[in-house]
Motif scaffolding. Sequence first.
Motif: not given
Length: 64
Positions: A28-37, A43-48
């Motif tokens: 489900r998390m991967l599906e949600a990530l796929r829906a993000l631009p 930006n999420v990767g840089l924040l991590c």
Amino acid sequence: MGMILLAFGLVLIVEGLAYALAPSLVERMLEALRALPESARRNVGLLCVVSGLILLWGAYQLGF
């Protein structure tokens, strides 16, 4: 080199636990990530990365 192996081992343990204990949640998390631009994912990767660097710096300051 030993710290790198330790960190890599800890990452593998945490990732493995996520897949072992909640595989449907990971899907489900991967599906949600796929829906993000793409820019939001970047930006999420840089924040991590920044969060990880701050945690490493803090651990180093504490003497770990």
